[in-house]
Design an enzyme around this catalytic site. Sequence first.
Site, PDB file in Angstrom:
ATOM      1  N   ASN A  30       0.812  -1.218   0.000  1.00 21.41           N
ATOM      2  CA  ASN A  30       0.000   0.000   0.000  1.00 21.41           C
ATOM      3  C   ASN A  30       0.845   1.268   0.000  1.00 21.41           C
ATOM      4  OD1 ASN A  30       0.942  -0.180   2.615  1.00 21.41           O
ATOM      5  ND2 ASN A  30      -1.067  -0.409   3.564  1.00 21.41           N
ATOM      6  N   ARG A  87       3.803   7.455  11.246  1.00 26.49           N
ATOM      7  CA  ARG A  87       3.303   6.981  12.525  1.00 26.49           C
ATOM      8  C   ARG A  87       3.128   8.174  13.455  1.00 26.49           C
ATOM      9  NH1 ARG A  87       2.042   3.368   9.953  1.00 26.49           N
ATOM     10  NH2 ARG A  87       2.417   1.124  10.243  1.00 26.49           N
ATOM     11  N   GLN A  89      -3.775   3.948  18.664  1.00 25.13           N
ATOM     12  CA  GLN A  89      -4.870   3.799  17.713  1.00 25.13           C
ATOM     13  C   GLN A  89      -5.793   2.676  18.169  1.00 25.13           C
ATOM     14  OE1 GLN A  89      -2.753   5.517  13.669  1.00 25.13           O
ATOM     15  NE2 GLN A  89      -3.271   3.369  13.727  1.00 25.13           N
ATOM     16  N   HIS A 116      -6.815   6.283  10.476  1.00 22.86           N
ATOM     17  CA  HIS A 116      -5.713   5.697   9.705  1.00 22.86           C
ATOM     18  C   HIS A 116      -6.272   4.927   8.498  1.00 22.86           C
ATOM     19  CE1 HIS A 116      -1.548   3.538   9.998  1.00 22.86           C
ATOM     20  NE2 HIS A 116      -1.809   3.972   8.781  1.00 22.86           N
TER      21      HIS A 116
END
Length: 400
Positions: A147, A285, A314, A333
């Site tokens: 990705n 991050r 998260q 995210h």
Amino acid sequence: MAKIICVLYDDPIDGYPKSYPRDSIPKLTVYPDGQTTPTPEAIDFKPGDLLGSVSGELGLRKFLEDLGHTLVVTSDKDGPNSVFEKELHDAEIVISQPFWPAYLTAERMAKAPKLKLALTAGIGSDHVDLQAAIDRGITVAEITYCNSISVAEHVVMMILSLVRNYIPSYQWVIKGGWNIADCVSRSYDLEGMEVGTIAAGRIGLGVLRRLKPFDVKLHYTDRHRLPAEVEKELNVTYHPDVESLIRVCDVVTINCPLHPETEHMFDDKLIGKMKRGAYLINTARGKICDRDAIARALESGQLAGYAGDVWFPQPAPQDHPWRTMPHHGMTPHVSGTSLSAQARYAAGVREVLECWFEGRPIRNEYLIVEGGKLAGTGEHSYSKGNVTKGSEEAARFKAS
């Protein structure tokens, strides 16, 4: 037979999709650097379907159960009473995502004596205590490059959204207004700006290539310098360290892994050395930035905008200051989990599991830790150590 725990994010609030906006997605076979896309022996899903949520199950159930393995899929991952914690004691494999990470701390590993493989459905394995994995001989792998371009596209979108003040302008439309002056009072052209990336790996280089047509002046810093021909092709300036880059850039995009050397790198001191009114983009991050320093810089005007889709922990608690700080363009995210990306990382997970169960080597590009040491991509991009401290705060999202 093995027990596999797969931690995925929840289904859409109105239920798992019965149909999709598009009938298909483009089929890719090779990435820009020549690495082939995942090549499992077979898949049990339709590319373009929602695979990253609990009902999608990464398309793994038939494959694993036909082999006699046990698959547990859950989104309940945080706290001592979570499904993840309760099921971990006899698990051999844990599959998690960067978007909804099952934090594999040293304490959790100690409760899982059978754990042999921690597999990331995506890229970025910082939610695993890599030092503990090294010490315990646990293999850590991720689906490298699956990705990266998805994230690079997201970076460009966020840069333009901040610089052109897109989000507030859109909100005026929703509110029924036509407030042109309010919209343009923070809107600029990207053309001619100095734009730099912290790291020029697969994502950072993808960002540079996509920004070149915007007639910006490109900069980068990385522990591994790009080949001279690539620097010439992109007309990009190399900086030996982060500080020399951020002093000259109007836009800075963070594209490096999180490890002990990058944890809280963007603090008050470093942000104070940036140009006043610079924009900071972080799809790497959340913990690379000091949470409160970012909020303070936006409130003071030192930063003109901050956008990203990565947080720590998260999911972020409801009272996380990045939800309410001014001039931000935050999203959950999502940059690396488009439906297109999901088809690749689901296929990559299947490929790794096929190799694991058949005793074949996992691709070197996918390896982070193997045989008690950093390996493959991990050796190139990570440092030994642990950056999961504080991840227990994710439980506050569920509590709120």
